[in-house]
Enzyme design. Structure first.
Site, PDB file in Angstrom:
ATOM      1  CG  ASN A   1      -1.743   1.124   1.297  1.00 30.62           C
ATOM      2  OD1 ASN A   1      -1.850   1.928   0.717  1.00 30.62           O
ATOM      3  ND2 ASN A   1      -2.263   1.294   2.710  1.00 30.62           N
TER       4      ASN A   1
ATOM      5  CE  LYS B   1      -0.270   3.159   4.672  1.00 28.74           C
ATOM      6  NZ  LYS B   1       0.065   3.174   6.128  1.00 28.74           N
TER       7      LYS B   1
ATOM      8  CB  SER C   1       5.173  -2.096  11.780  1.00 23.12           C
ATOM      9  OG  SER C   1       4.924  -0.839  12.267  1.00 23.12           O
TER      10      SER C   1
ATOM     11  CD  GLU D   1      -2.898   5.393   6.854  1.00 21.19           C
ATOM     12  OE1 GLU D   1      -2.996   5.408   5.485  1.00 21.19           O
ATOM     13  OE2 GLU D   1      -2.169   4.630   7.444  1.00 21.19           O
TER      14      GLU D   1
ATOM     15  N   GLY E   1       2.222   1.699  10.831  1.00 24.73           N
ATOM     16  CA  GLY E   1       3.314   3.081  10.834  1.00 24.73           C
ATOM     17  C   GLY E   1       4.021   3.392  12.276  1.00 24.73           C
TER      18      GLY E   1
ATOM     19  CG  HIS F   1      -5.702   1.605   4.985  1.00 20.83           C
ATOM     20  ND1 HIS F   1      -5.272   2.468   5.913  1.00 20.83           N
ATOM     21  CD2 HIS F   1      -4.737   0.806   5.073  1.00 20.83           C
ATOM     22  CE1 HIS F   1      -4.040   2.381   6.301  1.00 20.83           C
ATOM     23  NE2 HIS F   1      -3.795   0.941   5.710  1.00 20.83           N
TER      24      HIS F   1
ATOM     25  CD  GLU G   1      -3.296  -3.134   7.169  1.00 14.85           C
ATOM     26  OE1 GLU G   1      -2.193  -3.038   6.823  1.00 14.85           O
ATOM     27  OE2 GLU G   1      -4.121  -1.933   7.191  1.00 14.85           O
TER      28      GLU G   1
HETATM   29  P1  PGA Z   1       2.838   0.200   7.695  1.00 11.50           P
HETATM   30  O1  PGA Z   1       1.462   0.240   7.036  1.00 11.50           O
HETATM   31  O2  PGA Z   1       3.580  -1.261   6.950  1.00 11.50           O
HETATM   32  O3  PGA Z   1       3.675   1.351   7.327  1.00 11.50           O
HETATM   33  O4  PGA Z   1       2.509  -0.037   9.122  1.00 11.50           O
HETATM   34  C1  PGA Z   1       0.475  -0.795   6.813  1.00 11.50           C
HETATM   35  C2  PGA Z   1      -0.668  -0.269   6.206  1.00 11.50           C
HETATM   36  O5  PGA Z   1      -1.293   0.913   6.703  1.00 11.50           O
HETATM   37  O6  PGA Z   1      -1.443  -1.044   5.668  1.00 11.50           O
END
Ligand code: PGA
Length: 253
Positions: A10, A12, A214, A98, A174, A96, A168
């Site tokens: 992803n 983003k 992560s 976010e 993140g 997601h 997730e």
């Molecule tokens: P990250 O993000 O690997 O940077 O933690 C995962 C995601 O948001 O799908």
């Protein structure tokens, strides 16, 4: 039944068309010799034309990061599933964390996007996960059960069998703080059991459940070695070809 591992990146709101094309080109080279893992990348909408054309015939799929529930209409700034399908996307992320937190997307909206994905010929990757306070309050199963029940409402068993779930935990996205392989396995097992209670047997056996939050080259193999962890949804580490390719190769059974 063995499920084919599936690793998705992803990107983003990173990488415009030129940088995205360069990353896609590097991934195509790095992953040219592997066929044991399904791979997808989710660039920004504006980079989709460059990335889908770069990855044509590469075996690497392209996903949208989100779609609007409607096909078209007066929805300024939005993009429909048919539109990204025309560009060559095969998947779309839906729900997601976010989108849930920054755009206030609720499970009813997410469910309408899941139906829209199938209507457009896209396979959804539906993201679910609990916050830290929900985990600390022992609410993980209640939260995930509700996200699953509402998010999958009205789908045919065959549709559910074909989609991907991405577990997730919000506290791991993140943050550099990953769920332990045991925590991931326990939660994935709960999700698969939930599916087996609510759908015919073949569904829970077929659905691929990615772990996300992560994931890095150093922790990917241990996470994906767990029996119910069928791959990964990768954010930060998907922005460089070498780290994403290492995660994909860590998924090879
Ligand atoms: P990250 O993000 O690997 O940077 O933690 C995962 C995601 O948001 O799908």
């Amino acid at each position: 039944m063995s499920r084919r591992p599936f690793v998705a990146g992803n990107w983003k709101m990173n990488k415009g068309p030129n940088e995205a094309d360069a990353l896609a080109r590097a991934l195509k080279a790095a992953l040219a010799n592997q066929s044991a893992v399904d791979v997808a990348v989710a660039p920004t909408y504006v980079a989709l034309p460059a990335v889908t054309s770069r990855l044509k015939h590469s075996g690497i799929h392209v996903a949208a990061q989100d779609i609007h529930p409607s096909v078209s209409g007066a929805f300024t700034g939005a993009i429909g599933g048919e539109m990204v399908r025309q560009l060559g996307c095969t998947y779309t992320l839906v729900g997601h964390s976010e989108r849930r937190s920054l755009w206030n997307e609720d499970d009813a909206l997410i469910n309408s996007k899941v139906h829209a994905a199938f209507r457009s010929g896209l396979l959804p990757i539906i993201c679910i996960g609990e916050t830290l306070s929900q985990r600390d309050g022992n609410q993980v199963e209640q939260v995930l059960g509700a996200q699953l029940a509402k998010g999958l409402e009205g789908l045919e068993a065959d549709q559910v069998a074909s989609l991907t779930l991405a577990y997730e935990p919000v506290w791991a996205i993140g943050t550099g703080r990953t769920a332990s392989p045991e925590q991931a396995q326990d939660t994935h097992q709960f999700i698969r059991r939930w599916l087996s209670v609510n759908f015919p047997d073949f569904v829970s056996k077929a659905v691929r459940i990615q772990y996300g939050g992560s994931v890095k080259p150093g922790n990917a193999a241990a996470l994906m070695a767990k029996p119910d962890v069928d791959g990964a949804l990768v954010g930060g580490a998907a922005l460089q070809a070498d780290s994403f390719a290492a995660i994909v190769l860590a998924a090879v059974p």
